[in-house]
Structures are given as C-alpha cells and as structure tokens.
Design an enzyme around this catalytic site. Structure first.
Site, PDB file in Angstrom:
ATOM      1  N   ASP A 158       0.830  -1.210   0.000  1.00 41.61           N
ATOM      2  CA  ASP A 158       0.000   0.000   0.000  1.00 41.61           C
ATOM      3  C   ASP A 158       0.866   1.263   0.000  1.00 41.61           C
ATOM      4  OD1 ASP A 158      -2.289   1.462  -0.015  1.00 41.61           O
ATOM      5  OD2 ASP A 158      -2.889   0.996   2.043  1.00 41.61           O
ATOM      6  N   ARG A 212       0.090   8.942 -10.165  1.00 40.41           N
ATOM      7  CA  ARG A 212      -0.101   7.722  -9.379  1.00 40.41           C
ATOM      8  C   ARG A 212       0.551   6.527 -10.076  1.00 40.41           C
ATOM      9  NH1 ARG A 212      -3.619   7.349  -5.377  1.00 40.41           N
ATOM     10  NH2 ARG A 212      -4.099   5.208  -5.980  1.00 40.41           N
ATOM     11  N   LEU A 265      11.675 -20.135  -4.187  1.00 39.84           N
ATOM     12  CA  LEU A 265      10.606 -19.266  -3.665  1.00 39.84           C
ATOM     13  C   LEU A 265       9.348 -19.503  -4.484  1.00 39.84           C
ATOM     14  CD1 LEU A 265       9.864 -16.759  -1.801  1.00 39.84           C
ATOM     15  CD2 LEU A 265      10.360 -15.335  -3.786  1.00 39.84           C
ATOM     16  N   HIS A 314       3.083   3.349  -8.927  1.00 39.91           N
ATOM     17  CA  HIS A 314       2.974   1.899  -9.152  1.00 39.91           C
ATOM     18  C   HIS A 314       4.248   1.372  -9.827  1.00 39.91           C
ATOM     19  CE1 HIS A 314      -1.054   2.078  -7.699  1.00 39.91           C
ATOM     20  NE2 HIS A 314      -1.558   2.710  -8.741  1.00 39.91           N
ATOM     21  N   ARG A 348      -5.555  -2.577   7.868  1.00 44.18           N
ATOM     22  CA  ARG A 348      -6.743  -3.322   7.426  1.00 44.18           C
ATOM     23  C   ARG A 348      -6.281  -4.551   6.669  1.00 44.18           C
ATOM     24  NH1 ARG A 348      -7.992   1.882   5.819  1.00 44.18           N
ATOM     25  NH2 ARG A 348      -7.088   1.603   3.750  1.00 44.18           N
ATOM     26  N   LEU A 349      -7.192  -5.532   6.513  1.00 43.52           N
ATOM     27  CA  LEU A 349      -6.867  -6.714   5.711  1.00 43.52           C
ATOM     28  C   LEU A 349      -7.407  -6.609   4.284  1.00 43.52           C
ATOM     29  CD1 LEU A 349      -7.256  -9.607   8.279  1.00 43.52           C
ATOM     30  CD2 LEU A 349      -5.166  -8.624   7.354  1.00 43.52           C
ATOM     31  N   SER A 350      -8.414  -5.774   4.074  1.00 46.29           N
ATOM     32  CA  SER A 350      -8.903  -5.472   2.724  1.00 46.29           C
ATOM     33  C   SER A 350      -9.148  -6.706   1.852  1.00 46.29           C
ATOM     34  CB  SER A 350      -7.927  -4.523   2.002  1.00 46.29           C
ATOM     35  OG  SER A 350      -7.815  -3.319   2.708  1.00 46.29           O
TER      36      SER A 350
HETATM   37  C1  FPP Z   1      -1.872   0.138  -3.379  1.00 43.52           C
HETATM   38  O1  FPP Z   1      -1.412   1.464  -3.346  1.00 43.52           O
HETATM   39  C2  FPP Z   1      -1.271  -0.549  -4.500  1.00 43.52           C
HETATM   40  C3  FPP Z   1      -1.970  -1.099  -5.531  1.00 43.52           C
HETATM   41  C4  FPP Z   1      -3.429  -1.069  -5.596  1.00 43.52           C
HETATM   42  C5  FPP Z   1      -1.292  -1.734  -6.672  1.00 43.52           C
HETATM   43  C6  FPP Z   1      -0.061  -2.517  -6.353  1.00 43.52           C
HETATM   44  C7  FPP Z   1       0.660  -2.715  -7.632  1.00 43.52           C
HETATM   45  C8  FPP Z   1       2.000  -2.691  -7.793  1.00 43.52           C
HETATM   46  C9  FPP Z   1       2.953  -2.583  -6.674  1.00 43.52           C
HETATM   47  C10 FPP Z   1       2.612  -2.751  -9.169  1.00 43.52           C
HETATM   48  C11 FPP Z   1       2.094  -3.791 -10.103  1.00 43.52           C
HETATM   49  C12 FPP Z   1       2.276  -5.160  -9.594  1.00 43.52           C
HETATM   50  C13 FPP Z   1       3.006  -6.149 -10.183  1.00 43.52           C
HETATM   51  C14 FPP Z   1       2.992  -7.505  -9.575  1.00 43.52           C
HETATM   52  C15 FPP Z   1       3.821  -5.963 -11.373  1.00 43.52           C
HETATM   53  P1  FPP Z   1      -2.453   2.640  -3.614  1.00 43.52           P
HETATM   54  O2  FPP Z   1      -2.436   2.961  -5.053  1.00 43.52           O
HETATM   55  O3  FPP Z   1      -3.779   2.269  -3.065  1.00 43.52           O
HETATM   56  O4  FPP Z   1      -1.778   3.769  -2.776  1.00 43.52           O
HETATM   57  P2  FPP Z   1      -2.528   4.924  -1.975  1.00 43.52           P
HETATM   58  O5  FPP Z   1      -3.284   4.258  -0.864  1.00 43.52           O
HETATM   59  O6  FPP Z   1      -1.381   5.740  -1.482  1.00 43.52           O
HETATM   60  O7  FPP Z   1      -3.399   5.656  -2.945  1.00 43.52           O
END
Ligand code: FPP
Length: 244
Positions: free
Chosen positions: A20, A33, A131, A37, A187-189
């Site tokens: 997160d 954003r 792994l 990612h 949270r576990l979401s």
């Molecule tokens: C939560 O942060 C993160 C996500 C919903 C996406 C996670 C994806 C990646 C790390 C990259 C893609 C994954 C792979 C396996 C290649 P958020 O966007 O909710 O952050 P915020 O709470 O700060 O808005």
C-alpha cells in the site's frame, strides 16, 4: 500428499504483503499515481530477491483487488500494462533464480493477452524451488471462499483440507505466517482471509515504493520475537506450525 517441491517451500515461512501507499508516495512528489505503481514494481524486485535468504518459502503479493476495478480507467489500464510488462521482463530471471510464479484471482476479466501471459509464466517457472511467488490479481478472499463453497456444495465428506484446496487453488499450501501492510493503514482489505487465520500482523508506515530488504528483515525479526500458540498454551516453533 505434498510433492517434494512444495514440502521444501512449505518448510519455510509464508508471508503475505499488502503493498500500500504507491499513490500517496507519488502524489507527495508531484508525480502521477502510475509513477508510484512503477516504483512499486522496483520494490517487488527487491523483496523477491531478498525473500529466499530471509527464510521465506512462499510470498503472496496483493497487486490488484477485485474492488480496484472501481479506480479510474486510466489507472486500471496502467496497472494492467505494468503487470503484463512485469511478466514479459522478469520471467526469465525468475526462472533462472528458482522462483515459481503463480497467480491467484479471476482471470476472465483481465485485458487481452494477460491471462495467456500468466499461464505461460506459470508453466515456465513451474520447477522453481527457491521461492513460490504468488501474485493476487483481480483477487477477493471472500469470492475465493464463496466459489469454494459453491464447488463443495453437496460434498458429504468435506474436510478443512479439501475446502482449503478449493479456496487456495492448490493442495497443501502453507497457511500465512505473517501479513505485512505498508503505508500505515491497518486493514486486511479482503486479502487471504482463510489462509491468515493464525497469521501475525505487521503494519509499517513505510510506503511500498520505498520498501526494501531491510524492511522485510525488520518485519521478520518482529515476527520471530512473537510467541505463536495457535490457541494452545505452549509456544510453537515455525517448523512445527500445525496445519489446518
Ligand atoms: C496500493 O497502493 C497498490 C496497488 C493497488 C497496486 C499494487 C501494484 C504494484 C505494486 C505494481 C504492479 C504489480 C506487479 C505484480 C507488477 P495505492 O495505489 O492504493 O496507494 P494509496 O493508498 O497511497 O493511494
């Protein structure tokens, strides 16, 4: 019966990570954003590389929840493109390093070619025994439990093991030992609700794009200081964790 492969991996810890904070990390830096990612993918590379040497046999990463479809279309399609490019770029190095990749969650709603790329990646890395990397995409733990219940309906001799196999998609998967969530949220979401029945929880303020091998080590060190009793009175060593 577990294969030699899964019993070797299952002797080590199962860690789940709710990655997160990508969006906030990026916004605070005046970046999009999506750039957050992208930085999150770098953190995934660091953690996947560090995990085997830190006693982790299975690592489940929450990449895209079934509720994430509610995000703006540009963010969703950017995330899907990142998933695809991760598979395209990393698969050879994962296979070389003994990482077995599998994906949990729905595949029927993924954009063109992604489901096929996932299947190919799973085949290419199937022999990995350093792994087991599981990536949750279009994943909802409640849906996984619901679908398993639908499949199991009418089975007279249903056991925890059989239901667990239906929920997790494989036989003998080790329960989650430790769930880590970054970015200060607690949270576990809808993540691994069945598998985490006795998981320890570790919440850190670190934003996912900054998470590194030392953060994983710190989470594991705090995990190893805890006394796990599984409802009993005696501490249980991680090698003797009861199954189901
Ligand atoms: C939560 O942060 C993160 C996500 C919903 C996406 C996670 C994806 C990646 C790390 C990259 C893609 C994954 C792979 C396996 C290649 P958020 O966007 O909710 O952050 P915020 O709470 O700060 O808005």
């Amino acid at each position: 019966m577990q294969s030699n492969l899964s019993s070797k991996l299952n002797a080590r810890l199962h860690v789940g990570i709710i990655m997160d904070g990508n969006g906030r990390w990026a916004t605070r830096r005046g970046l999009s954003r999506l750039r957050g990612h992208e930085a999150g993918v770098e953190a995934i590379r660091r953690v996947v590389e560090a995990a085997p040497d830190q006693g982790v046999g299975t690592l489940t990463l929450y990449a895209f929840s079934s509720d994430n479809w509610r995000r703006p279309p540009a963010e969703v399609s950017g995330l899907m493109a990142l998933l695809r490019s991760y598979l395209d770029k990393e698969i050879d190095s994962l296979a070389r390093n003994g990482v077995r990749l599998t994906v949990i969650g729905r595949r029927d709603r993924l954009p063109g070619g992604l489901a096929q790329a996932i299947g190919d990646a799973e085949t290419t890395t199937a022999a990995g025994d350093a792994l087991h990397l599981r990536i949750a995409i279009d994943y909802s733990a409640r849906d996984a439990i619901l679908n398993a219940a639908v499949k199991a309906a009418g089975t007279a001799d249903l056991t925890r093991e059989k239901l667990a196999q239906l929920i997790t998609g494989e036989a003998g998967l080790r329960d989650v030992d430790l769930v880590i969530r970054t970015s200060g949220e607690k949270r576990l979401s809808d993540f691994l609700l069945w598998e985490s029945a006795y998981a320890e929880l570790h919440f850190t303020d670190r934003m996912w794009p900054e998470f590194c091998a030392d953060d994983l080590a710190e989470a594991l060190s705090s995990f190893h200081r805890r006394e796990r009793r599984f409802g009993g009175l005696r501490a249980i060593a991680s090698a003797d964790v009861p199954s189901l």
